[in-house]
Design a protein around this motif. Structure first.
Motif, PDB file in Angstrom:
ATOM      1  N   UNK A 222      22.156   4.407  28.966  1.00 12.00           N
ATOM      2  CA  UNK A 222      21.752   5.501  28.087  1.00 12.00           C
ATOM      3  C   UNK A 222      21.162   6.610  28.956  1.00 12.00           C
ATOM      4  N   UNK A 223      21.723   7.815  28.837  1.00 13.75           N
ATOM      5  CA  UNK A 223      21.308   8.900  29.730  1.00 13.75           C
ATOM      6  C   UNK A 223      19.908   9.424  29.391  1.00 13.75           C
ATOM      7  N   UNK A 224      19.411   9.124  28.195  1.00 17.70           N
ATOM      8  CA  UNK A 224      18.074   9.589  27.801  1.00 17.70           C
ATOM      9  C   UNK A 224      16.985   8.630  28.296  1.00 17.70           C
ATOM     10  N   UNK A 225      17.277   7.338  28.136  1.00 15.77           N
ATOM     11  CA  UNK A 225      16.237   6.335  28.427  1.00 15.77           C
ATOM     12  C   UNK A 225      16.488   5.584  29.736  1.00 15.77           C
ATOM     13  N   UNK A 226      17.697   5.735  30.279  1.00 16.46           N
ATOM     14  CA  UNK A 226      18.125   4.999  31.478  1.00 16.46           C
ATOM     15  C   UNK A 226      18.304   3.502  31.238  1.00 16.46           C
TER      16      UNK A 226
END
Ligand SMILES: Cc1cc2nc3c(=O)[nH]c(=O)nc-3n(C[C@H](O)[C@H](O)[C@H](O)COP(=O)(O)OP(=O)(O)OC[C@H]3O[C@@H](n4cnc5c(N)ncnc54)[C@H](O)[C@@H]3O)c2cc1C
Length: 320
Positions: A222-226
């Motif tokens: 997930x690019x927001x939360x890694x």
């Protein structure tokens, strides 16, 4: 001074489109040569198996089909020469100068059939599992995954269309997109989001494609939360675009998002220059369409050449 040769028709690209155009042109009595920067065959050389080209009920490998096409070209005595074309310019006498890395070709007409390159994800496992669950063509390979769970990667029209197509065949389709909304046309997007068989995974990228012999799962991030997790799928369809290398044609031809714009006779905006196959601004890029385009392009080129020979033939009209 580059080696200089004269020929009536230069075909740029020895994929299935270029080879088909050459066969037809030769049969019309045109003096033709094919130039290709690589090995003849183009994308076919990367296709594991083709099941949708008529005449091969058991399917055929891309390599075998390309070898058969090449054999047919050679049977007609048509030369395929390994040269990269770098420029095309109009001469004072209305002819075209096709410049390659090795030679200058003075010609009456040109068919551009330079194809496209599919973008890859460039993640671990992609190369190894290509043709074993990793596909770049839902129309071609989708049926292999009937009743299974697959993923489509991308957020544009191609990805949306692939997901819709696969949703009818597969048990479930995940649509993996690195942004939080689609780039696809609104209408297509609405249909896709309303399809209960498709689950979008927003802000998500593929980190790795995992499998021993065939695709088994994807490692996603997930690019927001890694946050990273594993998604079990048996197929992954990469639909993040095709690259049309037409920068060298930008000043000469009308392009449409990088693809060469033609009319239905495969004429470009320049008299005597035609385009065929995947490089054209078309809606479906397949072997069948490449062959169809090439058949028409060869006919149009022949008409054009015949008129310039002074033969009374056809009704070729200059493009507007
Ligand atoms: C993985 C994959 C699976 C596919 N599966 C199927 C399938 O099952 N069924 C189907 O119908 N279609 C399938 N396709 C699509 C099909 O392969 C293409 O639509 C078709 O091969 C396009 O042919 P083409 O001649 O237009 O272009 P290409 O095959 O791309 O050939 C273009 C040629 O031009 C040459 N060239 C490019 N630039 C230059 C230059 N400047 N100078 C000289 N030469 C140049 C290249 O080297 C290349 O040989 C698949 C494609 C891929 C990638």
């Amino acid at each position: 001074m580059a080696n200089s040769r004269e020929v009536e028709l230069v075909i740029v690209g020895a994929g299935v489109a270029g080879c088909t155009a050459a066969i037809y042109a030769k049969r019309y009595g045109v003096d033709v040569v094919i130039l290709d920067k690589g090995i003849a065959g183009g994308q076919l050389l990367t296709v594991a198996r083709i099941d949708n080209f008529p005449g091969f009920p058991e399917g055929i490998s891309g390599v075998e089909l390309s070898q058969r096409v090449r054999q047919q070209v050679e049977n007609y005595g048509i030369e395929i020469i390994q040269q990269e074309v770098t420029n095309i310019s109009r001469q004072d006498n209305g002819r075209w100068l096709v410049q390659s890395t090795e030679a200058d070709w003075l010609t009456v007409a040109v068919v551009i059939a330079t194809g496209v390159v599919r973008r890859s994800l460039n993640v671990p496992g992609e190369k190894k599992l290509r043709g074993r669950g990793v596909s770049y063509c839902a129309i071609c390979d989708g049926f292999l995954f009937r009743g299974e769970t697959v993923a489509v990667v991308g957020g544009g029209n191609a990805a949306a269309e692939d997901a819709m197509y696969l949703a009818d065949i597969c048990e479930k389709v995940y649509l993996i997109h690195r942004r939080d909304r689609l780039r696809a046309d609104a209408y297509l997007g609405q249909r896709l989001l309303g399809n209960g068989n498709i689950e979008p995974l927003w802000n998500t990228v593929v980190q790795e494609i995992i499998g021993e012999e065939e695709v088994e799962q994807l490692r996603l991030r997930n690019t927001q939360t890694d946050a990273e997790w594993l998604l079990p799928v048996t197929g992954v369809f990469v639909a993040i675009g095709e690259i049309a290398h037409t920068d060298w044609l930008e000043d000469l031809l009308e392009l449409d998002d990088g693809f060469i714009r033609t009319d239905m006779s495969m004429r470009t905006n320049q008299p005597g220059i035609f385009a065929a196959g995947d490089i054209r601004n078309t809606v479906v890029r397949q072997v069948t369409t490449a062959v169809g385009d090439a058949t028409i392009a060869a006919y149009s080129a022949y008409q054009y050449i015949a008129q310039r020979r002074g033969e009374v033939y056809g009704e070729y009209q200059e493009p507007k």
